[in-house]
Write a protein that holds these residues in place. Structure first.
Motif, PDB file in Angstrom:
ATOM      1  N   GLY A  72      -3.696  -2.198   0.180  1.00 34.01           N
ATOM      2  CA  GLY A  72      -3.571  -2.053  -1.268  1.00 34.01           C
ATOM      3  C   GLY A  72      -2.132  -1.719  -1.639  1.00 34.01           C
ATOM      4  N   TYR A  73      -1.773  -1.948  -2.894  1.00 35.59           N
ATOM      5  CA  TYR A  73      -0.396  -1.693  -3.301  1.00 35.59           C
ATOM      6  C   TYR A  73      -0.320  -1.192  -4.734  1.00 35.59           C
ATOM      7  CZ  TYR A  73      -0.582  -6.163  -5.790  1.00 35.59           C
ATOM      8  OH  TYR A  73      -0.929  -7.184  -6.641  1.00 35.59           O
ATOM      9  N   ALA A  74       0.809  -0.609  -5.038  1.00 41.55           N
ATOM     10  CA  ALA A  74       1.186  -0.261  -6.406  1.00 41.55           C
ATOM     11  C   ALA A  74       2.541  -0.926  -6.635  1.00 41.55           C
ATOM     12  CB  ALA A  74       1.283   1.242  -6.573  1.00 41.55           C
ATOM     13  N   GLN A  75       2.730  -1.465  -7.837  1.00 39.22           N
ATOM     14  CA  GLN A  75       3.961  -2.204  -8.140  1.00 39.22           C
ATOM     15  C   GLN A  75       4.420  -1.834  -9.540  1.00 39.22           C
ATOM     16  OE1 GLN A  75       4.542  -6.432  -6.896  1.00 39.22           O
ATOM     17  NE2 GLN A  75       4.101  -6.815  -9.064  1.00 39.22           N
ATOM     18  N   ALA A  76       5.724  -1.635  -9.707  1.00 45.07           N
ATOM     19  CA  ALA A  76       6.256  -1.273 -11.023  1.00 45.07           C
ATOM     20  C   ALA A  76       7.729  -1.644 -11.115  1.00 45.07           C
ATOM     21  CB  ALA A  76       6.066   0.216 -11.268  1.00 45.07           C
ATOM     22  N   PRO A  77       8.191  -1.921 -12.352  1.00 44.06           N
ATOM     23  CA  PRO A  77       9.612  -2.220 -12.551  1.00 44.06           C
ATOM     24  C   PRO A  77      10.431  -0.936 -12.737  1.00 44.06           C
ATOM     25  CG  PRO A  77       8.429  -2.518 -14.606  1.00 44.06           C
ATOM     26  CD  PRO A  77       7.402  -2.145 -13.564  1.00 44.06           C
ATOM     27  N   VAL A  78      11.702  -1.019 -12.370  1.00 46.49           N
ATOM     28  CA  VAL A  78      12.656   0.056 -12.601  1.00 46.49           C
ATOM     29  C   VAL A  78      13.915  -0.585 -13.164  1.00 46.49           C
ATOM     30  CG1 VAL A  78      14.097   1.840 -11.543  1.00 46.49           C
ATOM     31  CG2 VAL A  78      11.806   1.429 -10.679  1.00 46.49           C
ATOM     32  N   LYS A  79      14.340  -0.131 -14.347  1.00 46.72           N
ATOM     33  CA  LYS A  79      15.577  -0.635 -14.940  1.00 46.72           C
ATOM     34  C   LYS A  79      16.746   0.171 -14.402  1.00 46.72           C
ATOM     35  CE  LYS A  79      15.693  -0.958 -19.362  1.00 46.72           C
ATOM     36  NZ  LYS A  79      15.490  -0.825 -20.816  1.00 46.72           N
ATOM     37  N   VAL A  80      17.767  -0.531 -13.940  1.00 42.44           N
ATOM     38  CA  VAL A  80      19.014   0.106 -13.525  1.00 42.44           C
ATOM     39  C   VAL A  80      20.034  -0.270 -14.586  1.00 42.44           C
ATOM     40  CG1 VAL A  80      20.785   0.247 -11.746  1.00 42.44           C
ATOM     41  CG2 VAL A  80      18.389  -0.071 -11.093  1.00 42.44           C
ATOM     42  N   ASN A 113      13.165  -9.476 -16.083  1.00 38.12           N
ATOM     43  CA  ASN A 113      12.855  -8.438 -17.075  1.00 38.12           C
ATOM     44  C   ASN A 113      11.655  -7.625 -16.587  1.00 38.12           C
ATOM     45  OD1 ASN A 113      10.456  -9.957 -17.812  1.00 38.12           O
ATOM     46  ND2 ASN A 113      11.849 -11.300 -18.955  1.00 38.12           N
ATOM     47  N   GLU A 114      11.310  -6.569 -17.301  1.00 36.76           N
ATOM     48  CA  GLU A 114      10.210  -5.692 -16.876  1.00 36.76           C
ATOM     49  C   GLU A 114       8.867  -6.412 -16.868  1.00 36.76           C
ATOM     50  OE1 GLU A 114      10.761  -1.246 -18.005  1.00 36.76           O
ATOM     51  OE2 GLU A 114      11.667  -2.443 -19.634  1.00 36.76           O
ATOM     52  N   ALA A 115       8.651  -7.332 -17.805  1.00 34.97           N
ATOM     53  CA  ALA A 115       7.387  -8.060 -17.862  1.00 34.97           C
ATOM     54  C   ALA A 115       7.184  -8.944 -16.629  1.00 34.97           C
ATOM     55  CB  ALA A 115       7.321  -8.908 -19.134  1.00 34.97           C
ATOM     56  N   ALA A 116       8.254  -9.300 -15.944  1.00 34.54           N
ATOM     57  CA  ALA A 116       8.165 -10.140 -14.748  1.00 34.54           C
ATOM     58  C   ALA A 116       7.705  -9.361 -13.523  1.00 34.54           C
ATOM     59  CB  ALA A 116       9.516 -10.794 -14.466  1.00 34.54           C
ATOM     60  N   CYS A 117       7.465  -8.078 -13.680  1.00 36.23           N
ATOM     61  CA  CYS A 117       6.967  -7.230 -12.589  1.00 36.23           C
ATOM     62  C   CYS A 117       5.642  -6.598 -13.016  1.00 36.23           C
ATOM     63  CB  CYS A 117       8.003  -6.149 -12.259  1.00 36.23           C
ATOM     64  SG  CYS A 117       7.535  -5.095 -10.856  1.00 36.23           S
ATOM     65  N   PRO A 118       4.562  -7.379 -12.993  1.00 40.12           N
ATOM     66  CA  PRO A 118       3.271  -6.851 -13.434  1.00 40.12           C
ATOM     67  C   PRO A 118       2.700  -5.845 -12.427  1.00 40.12           C
ATOM     68  CG  PRO A 118       2.981  -9.019 -12.486  1.00 40.12           C
ATOM     69  CD  PRO A 118       4.460  -8.746 -12.499  1.00 40.12           C
ATOM     70  N   ALA A 119       1.744  -5.055 -12.856  1.00 40.73           N
ATOM     71  CA  ALA A 119       1.117  -4.069 -11.973  1.00 40.73           C
ATOM     72  C   ALA A 119       0.376  -4.737 -10.818  1.00 40.73           C
ATOM     73  CB  ALA A 119       0.151  -3.183 -12.767  1.00 40.73           C
ATOM     74  N   THR A 120      -0.144  -5.945 -11.041  1.00 39.96           N
ATOM     75  CA  THR A 120      -0.815  -6.699  -9.976  1.00 39.96           C
ATOM     76  C   THR A 120      -0.256  -8.117  -9.944  1.00 39.96           C
ATOM     77  OG1 THR A 120      -2.603  -7.398 -11.453  1.00 39.96           O
ATOM     78  CG2 THR A 120      -2.961  -5.375 -10.199  1.00 39.96           C
ATOM     79  N   GLY A 121      -0.331  -8.726  -8.797  1.00 37.09           N
ATOM     80  CA  GLY A 121       0.160 -10.096  -8.650  1.00 37.09           C
ATOM     81  C   GLY A 121       1.614 -10.134  -8.224  1.00 37.09           C
ATOM     82  N   SER A 122       2.083 -11.341  -7.999  1.00 41.39           N
ATOM     83  CA  SER A 122       3.453 -11.531  -7.552  1.00 41.39           C
ATOM     84  C   SER A 122       4.419 -11.442  -8.728  1.00 41.39           C
ATOM     85  CB  SER A 122       3.609 -12.898  -6.882  1.00 41.39           C
ATOM     86  OG  SER A 122       2.822 -12.952  -5.711  1.00 41.39           O
ATOM     87  N   PRO A 123       5.589 -10.857  -8.510  1.00 40.51           N
ATOM     88  CA  PRO A 123       6.584 -10.817  -9.585  1.00 40.51           C
ATOM     89  C   PRO A 123       7.109 -12.221  -9.879  1.00 40.51           C
ATOM     90  CG  PRO A 123       7.414  -9.712  -7.594  1.00 40.51           C
ATOM     91  CD  PRO A 123       6.015 -10.140  -7.315  1.00 40.51           C
ATOM     92  N   ALA A 124       7.375 -12.487 -11.158  1.00 39.13           N
ATOM     93  CA  ALA A 124       7.839 -13.805 -11.589  1.00 39.13           C
ATOM     94  C   ALA A 124       9.361 -13.895 -11.486  1.00 39.13           C
ATOM     95  CB  ALA A 124       7.405 -14.054 -13.033  1.00 39.13           C
ATOM     96  N   GLY A 125       9.861 -15.002 -10.937  1.00 40.42           N
ATOM     97  CA  GLY A 125      11.300 -15.233 -10.854  1.00 40.42           C
ATOM     98  C   GLY A 125      12.028 -14.208 -10.005  1.00 40.42           C
ATOM     99  N   CYS A 153      11.946  -4.714  -9.123  1.00 36.19           N
ATOM    100  CA  CYS A 153      10.498  -4.664  -9.027  1.00 36.19           C
ATOM    101  C   CYS A 153      10.186  -4.064  -7.655  1.00 36.19           C
ATOM    102  CB  CYS A 153       9.898  -6.069  -9.157  1.00 36.19           C
ATOM    103  SG  CYS A 153       8.080  -6.073  -9.171  1.00 36.19           S
ATOM    104  N   LEU A 154       9.596  -2.883  -7.648  1.00 33.42           N
ATOM    105  CA  LEU A 154       9.290  -2.183  -6.405  1.00 33.42           C
ATOM    106  C   LEU A 154       7.794  -2.219  -6.149  1.00 33.42           C
ATOM    107  CD1 LEU A 154      11.574   0.973  -6.764  1.00 33.42           C
ATOM    108  CD2 LEU A 154      12.096  -1.213  -5.671  1.00 33.42           C
ATOM    109  N   ARG A 155       7.438  -2.600  -4.922  1.00 37.81           N
ATOM    110  CA  ARG A 155       6.024  -2.635  -4.522  1.00 37.81           C
ATOM    111  C   ARG A 155       5.856  -1.808  -3.262  1.00 37.81           C
ATOM    112  NH1 ARG A 155       2.028  -7.750  -3.443  1.00 37.81           N
ATOM    113  NH2 ARG A 155       2.697  -8.193  -5.551  1.00 37.81           N
ATOM    114  N   GLY A 156       4.980  -0.818  -3.322  1.00 40.94           N
ATOM    115  CA  GLY A 156       4.628  -0.018  -2.158  1.00 40.94           C
ATOM    116  C   GLY A 156       3.254  -0.423  -1.661  1.00 40.94           C
ATOM    117  N   THR A 157       3.180  -0.903  -0.420  1.00 37.86           N
ATOM    118  CA  THR A 157       1.918  -1.378   0.161  1.00 37.86           C
ATOM    119  C   THR A 157       1.484  -0.415   1.263  1.00 37.86           C
ATOM    120  OG1 THR A 157       2.575  -3.664  -0.278  1.00 37.86           O
ATOM    121  CG2 THR A 157       0.766  -3.332   1.294  1.00 37.86           C
ATOM    122  N   ILE A 158       0.214  -0.003   1.216  1.00 40.71           N
ATOM    123  CA  ILE A 158      -0.341   0.920   2.213  1.00 40.71           C
ATOM    124  C   ILE A 158      -0.509   0.184   3.544  1.00 40.71           C
ATOM    125  CG2 ILE A 158      -2.266   2.465   2.775  1.00 40.71           C
ATOM    126  CD1 ILE A 158      -0.795   3.292   0.245  1.00 40.71           C
ATOM    127  N   GLY A 159       0.009   0.786   4.615  1.00 44.25           N
ATOM    128  CA  GLY A 159      -0.089   0.197   5.949  1.00 44.25           C
ATOM    129  C   GLY A 159      -1.487   0.317   6.535  1.00 44.25           C
TER     130      GLY A 159
END
Length: 179
Positions: A72-80, A113-125, A153-159
């Motif tokens: 399982g994973y959690a995914q979220a965008p971070v603006k720098v 952009n932030e919308a390209a990093c959804p909570a689920t699914g692959s990030p766009a572009g 777009c950071l995704r942490g996946t449980i090993g």
């Protein structure tokens, strides 16, 4: 010979002796010089902000997940955001975890952009910067213009070897500099 003459002879002999002893020692001084082209010194304000314009700290709770199973994973965008007025170069120096009994893999990507990093699914572009263990994660230097933003777009996946009923906190250390 008078006393005065004896003292003059003894004094003269002492001066000649010191002169002979010092002449037997050699000494040398070396110097070297190098001409360097004049460089340019830039000044300005370097300010790395995460999350929005002018923020200095950012609680990144969006990467948290509850009751995640291995895989399982959690995914979220971070603006720098470069809130300074000089070109900024930044990079991820390290990723760490509070509890290594919950092994996490990190995928870090640049997205438009932030919308390209959804909570689920692959990030766009997405352009992937890093994929591997979260502990020790690093990616190469990135450049952000003054006043500009880059979205990670950071995704942490449980090993697969994650211990049951455990939790962990991930910490990311970034560096920033101007050139």
């Amino acid at each position: 010979m008078s006393n005065k003459t004896r003292w003059l002879v003894i004094g003269g002999a002492a001066v000649v002796g010191v002169g002979l002893l010092s002449a037997q020692q050699t000494g040398a001084l070396w110097t070297q010089s190098q001409t360097v082209d004049a460089g340019t010194i830039h000044s300005g304000v370097l300010d790395l902000s995460v999350g929005g314009n002018g923020l200095n700290s950012y609680p990144f709770t969006a990467l948290a997940g509850a009751n995640l199973m291995p895989g399982g994973y959690a995914q979220a965008p971070v603006k720098v955001y470069n809130s300074g007025n000089v070109l900024m170069k930044y990079r991820l120096l390290n990723g760490s975890q509070s509890n290594p009994a919950v092994p996490l893999d990190l995928t870090a990507s640049i997205v438009p952009n932030e919308a390209a990093c959804p909570a689920t699914g692959s990030p766009a572009g997405a352009t992937q910067l890093y994929s591997g263990p979260l502990i020790g994660a690093q990616f190469a230097e990135r450049t952000v213009q003054p006043g500009a933003t880059e979205v990670l777009c950071l995704r942490g996946t449980i090993g697969a070897a994650a211990a049951h009923s455990q939790s962990t906190t991930a910490t990311f250390t970034f560096s920033a500099q101007s050139r």
